[in-house]
Design an enzyme around this catalytic site. Structure first.
Site, PDB file in Angstrom:
ATOM      1  N   GLN A  11      15.576 158.332  97.339  1.00  0.00           N
ATOM      2  CA  GLN A  11      16.622 158.258  96.325  1.00  0.00           C
ATOM      3  C   GLN A  11      17.143 156.828  96.205  1.00  0.00           C
ATOM      4  O   GLN A  11      17.324 156.133  97.188  1.00  0.00           O
ATOM      5  CB  GLN A  11      17.757 159.195  96.721  1.00  0.00           C
ATOM      6  N   SER A  90      13.098 159.085 103.590  1.00  0.00           N
ATOM      7  CA  SER A  90      14.158 160.062 103.327  1.00  0.00           C
ATOM      8  C   SER A  90      13.643 161.171 102.413  1.00  0.00           C
ATOM      9  O   SER A  90      12.751 161.920 102.779  1.00  0.00           O
ATOM     10  CB  SER A  90      15.383 159.346 102.741  1.00  0.00           C
ATOM     11  N   LEU A  91      14.154 161.270 101.205  1.00  0.00           N
ATOM     12  CA  LEU A  91      13.705 162.277 100.254  1.00  0.00           C
ATOM     13  C   LEU A  91      12.188 162.262 100.085  1.00  0.00           C
ATOM     14  O   LEU A  91      11.555 163.308  99.920  1.00  0.00           O
ATOM     15  CB  LEU A  91      14.387 162.027  98.906  1.00  0.00           C
ATOM     16  N   ARG A 115      18.404 171.002  98.187  1.00  0.00           N
ATOM     17  CA  ARG A 115      18.860 169.872  98.994  1.00  0.00           C
ATOM     18  C   ARG A 115      19.797 168.973  98.197  1.00  0.00           C
ATOM     19  O   ARG A 115      20.862 168.570  98.657  1.00  0.00           O
ATOM     20  CB  ARG A 115      17.648 169.078  99.480  1.00  0.00           C
ATOM     21  N   HIS A 196      22.603 160.257 105.647  1.00  0.00           N
ATOM     22  CA  HIS A 196      21.993 160.088 106.978  1.00  0.00           C
ATOM     23  C   HIS A 196      23.046 159.799 108.046  1.00  0.00           C
ATOM     24  O   HIS A 196      22.836 159.000 108.943  1.00  0.00           O
ATOM     25  CB  HIS A 196      20.895 159.024 106.939  1.00  0.00           C
ATOM     26  N   GLN A 245      16.763 165.520 109.497  1.00  0.00           N
ATOM     27  CA  GLN A 245      16.633 164.271 108.735  1.00  0.00           C
ATOM     28  C   GLN A 245      17.885 163.947 107.920  1.00  0.00           C
ATOM     29  O   GLN A 245      18.262 162.788 107.766  1.00  0.00           O
ATOM     30  CB  GLN A 245      15.403 164.382 107.822  1.00  0.00           C
TER      31      GLN A 245
END
Length: 308
Positions: A11, A90-91, A115, A196, A245
């Site tokens: 993202q 990440s994503l 999510r 995060h 995560q």
């Protein structure tokens, strides 16, 4: 050793018009957009190509990014190219797992949609993130441990670029201390929440219930997990890794270092922007790095991959 890694961005790399040329020129890409729309009830072409205001809202950004990435990936796959390993920031980890053969694209769309909604709904007030430039990770970690309040490392991006996350006042205090310790710059990021961070642990717990409903498949190739920066070859840990995560550090630098140590010498970034390509180049000048963002990038990448 002529090993190829496919990488998928996270993202923040989104922009209006991403993957539009693939959608218009390739049936495989159009099919991915249609599948994502059927699963989520969202008009993905309109979202990705026209709705600037919506595209930057987390609950829409995440499904848009994964749709664009997998649309481009499917076109490359149709050309006959397969990596030896995948990784996503990440994503982007969801796209990496799909490309590694362990998750159906349809399941990825459903989970990523939830999510994004969960993260949008659960963003706590008073959260912040800052990029720290020009300072060793150990110094940043030590400062985060000593600062009053909740602050931790969100992203280990590459040497000299680390992101911290947490309570806004704690992030601010940590930033001042890090400048005193020699950071070249500490840049507040324009984000909607402390991604995060342990502050979002409850989102992971909520997402875990949805993850339990999907069936994973055996990996055809491994992927490198954000949480561990290590290869994942079996499906057993995947759902727990995806749950954790959300509230844990993204070990991207360590992930690239792991792939380099394994002999990966060609890195292909698939999706919007060139962020991951830049990170890899900071870690090694001896490897081949290409990105596929625009349709014109595709043939350049194909020529490179033909010779690997």
């Amino acid at each position: 050793m002529d090993k190829i890694a496919f990488m998928f961005p996270g993202q923040g790399a989104q922009y209006i018009g991403m993957a539009k040329d693939f959608y218009e020129k390739e049936a495989a890409a159009e099919e991915i957009f249609q599948k994502a729309g059927q699963i989520t009830g969202i008009d993905l072409p309109t979202l990705c190509f026209e709705e600037k205001d919506k595209l930057d809202i987390t609950e829409y950004t995440q499904i848009a990014m994964v749709t664009a990435e997998l649309a481009i990936y499917k076109v490359l796959e149709e050309r006959g190219f397969k990596p030896d390993v995948t990784a996503g920031l990440s994503l982007g980890e969801y796209s990496a797992i799909v490309a590694a053969g362990a998750m159906r694209a349809e399941d990825a769309f459903a989970i990523v949609r939830r999510r994004g909604v969960y993260m949008q709904e659960a963003v706590p007030e008073g959260g912040a993130m800052s990029a720290v430039l020009g300072l060793e990770c150990k110094v940043i970690e030590d400062v985060c441990e000593t600062v009053e309040g909740m602050v931790s490392v969100a992203n280990y991006n590459c040497p000299g670029q680390t992101v911290i996350t947490g309570q806004a006042d704690a992030v601010l205090r940590a930033g001042e201390m890090l400048k005193e310790k020699g950071a070249k710059r500490v840049i507040p990021l324009n984000v909607s929440g402390p991604f995060h961070s342990p502050m979002l642990a409850h989102v992971g717990e909520r997402l875990a219930k949805d993850l339990e409903k999907i069936q994973l498949m055996d990996f055809s190739i491994p992927y490198v997990a954000n949480l561990t920066a290590d290869y994942v070859r079996s499906i057993e840990p995947v759902k727990e890794l995806l749950k954790m995560q959300i509230s844990s550090s993204v070990k991207w630098q360590q992930s690239v270092e792991r792939m380099l140590a394994d002999g990966v010498d060609t890195f292909v970034e698939i999706g919007p922007g060139k962020t991951l390509s830049g990170f890899v180049k900071k870690l090694s000048r001896d490897v081949c790095v290409v990105n596929i963002d625009k349709y014109e990038d595709l043939e350049k990448a194909v020529e490179v991959l033909k010779n690997v």
